[in-house]
Enzyme design. Structure first.
Site, PDB file in Angstrom:
ATOM      1  N   HIS A 112     -53.325  -6.877  -6.135  1.00  0.00           N
ATOM      2  CA  HIS A 112     -52.797  -5.791  -6.961  1.00  0.00           C
ATOM      3  C   HIS A 112     -51.627  -6.281  -7.809  1.00  0.00           C
ATOM      4  CE1 HIS A 112     -54.162  -1.621  -5.415  1.00  0.00           C
ATOM      5  NE2 HIS A 112     -55.120  -2.501  -5.212  1.00  0.00           N
ATOM      6  N   GLU A 150     -58.685  -0.855 -11.120  1.00  0.00           N
ATOM      7  CA  GLU A 150     -58.035   0.448 -11.296  1.00  0.00           C
ATOM      8  C   GLU A 150     -57.065   0.355 -12.462  1.00  0.00           C
ATOM      9  OE1 GLU A 150     -57.123  -1.376  -8.421  1.00  0.00           O
ATOM     10  OE2 GLU A 150     -58.819  -0.766  -7.170  1.00  0.00           O
TER      11      GLU A 150
END
Length: 318
Positions: free
Chosen positions: A38, A106
């Site tokens: 991430h 995302e």
């Protein structure tokens, strides 16, 4: 027989803590490692997000377990050629014990360079082309590519493992599972449902491995464990495509207000009842998964590993 790995949460822990957890996982009897990739954590309470490739380099010197990213988005924030370069080096460091897990990502992580956030069908198309580019580079030969989304010109990876890095594809619906079956060396998903596995196998996945991840919150006080899981990972219970389109941790914090503590208590195994932990893992076994990676929510990692070493893994693998 299903294997059990540990899922390192880059969103919650520093690089040094992740390496320590990897060592404890190996000592406890887990057979592999996943690590999240991430740019941001899901919310500020989680509080971390180190660069995954640096951590993987440290893991290669600390443990002998296989390692996989779960998952990397090789499409928007990072060009697939750069991901291929990183993955090939990781595979060399880990002496072939590395798999690259990929997915469509995302907005939380991928919009940070200011570009557009494509709809899901376009992202799947981009992922398929990105995998094509990476497989070209994993040959170690000079490669060029001019496609719809990516250009590669006279590129060659000089540091490559003996065998191409396996690429497993994350999927959360039938369309994505079909893409995974067509282009992936394995399937990654989270829910203990057999439908995605069936789509994957029918679409070309055959007998390739299928892997899942699950979060738990071990603790001797179940109510406190529920509070910890709710504080740190309420986002796990957000529905549909919402987790793919919210752009910042603050937006997730706002959405998390819709997730009640009761919902966490109903859907996340919390506490120190070994039978409850075993029961949720058996749902993945029954669905047909080859490997399940378990993540302990919160700071009490050593207590979790002791619990799984003595109470849970012997009943699953004995």
């Amino acid at each position: 027989m299903t294997d059990y790995g540990y899922f390192l949460s880059s969103e919650e822990h520093s690089p040094a803590a992740l390496v320590d957890q990897a060592r404890m996982a190996e000592q406890a009897g887990f057979t592999s490692l996943w690590i999240s990739d991430h740019f941001h954590p899901w919310n500020d309470e989680q509080g971390e997000s180190p660069f995954v490739w640096s951590v993987i380099g440290a893991l290669s010197q600390a443990v002998s377990l296989p390692v996989e990213t779960a998952v990397t988005c090789p499409m928007i924030r990072t060009h697939p050629a750069v991901v291929a370069h990183a993955a090939a080096t990781a595979a060399v460091q880990l002496e072939g014990r590395f798999r690259l897990g990929v997915g469509t990502g995302e907005a939380l992580n991928e919009h940070v360079l200011g570009g557009p956030w494509p709809e899901a069908s376009v992202r799947l198309e981009m992922l398929e082309e990105a995998v094509q580019v990476m497989r070209m580079l994993f040959t170690g030969e000079q490669s060029s590519h001019r496609g719809t989304h990516y250009t590669l010109e006279n590129a060659r990876l000089y540091t490559c493992p003996d065998e191409p890095v396996p690429i497993d594809v994350s999927a959360f619906g039938p369309q994505a599972a079909a893409v995974a079956g067509r282009i992936g060396d394995g399937l990654i998903t989270m829910a203990p449902e057999s439908e995605s596995i069936e789509h994957f196998r029918r679409s070309g996945g055959g007998t390739k491995p299928v892997m899942a991840g699950v979060k738990v919150c071990w603790g001797t006080d179940r109510e406190e464990a529920v509070r910890t899981a709710h504080r740190l990972w309420a986002n796990e219970q957000l529905p549909g495509e919402l987790p793919q389109i919210l752009p910042t941790p603050r937006h997730f914090e706002q959405a998390n207000e819709l997730v009640t503590r009761d919902r966490i208590a109903e859907n996340v195994v919390c506490g120190d009842d070994a039978d409850a932990h075993i029961a949720v893992l058996n749902t993945y076994v029954e669905a047909g998964f080859d490997t399940v990676h378990i993540n302990q929510i919160g700071p009490d990692q050593r207590g979790f590993f002791d619990f799984y070493r003595t109470k849970v893994l012997p009943q699953l693998t004995g």
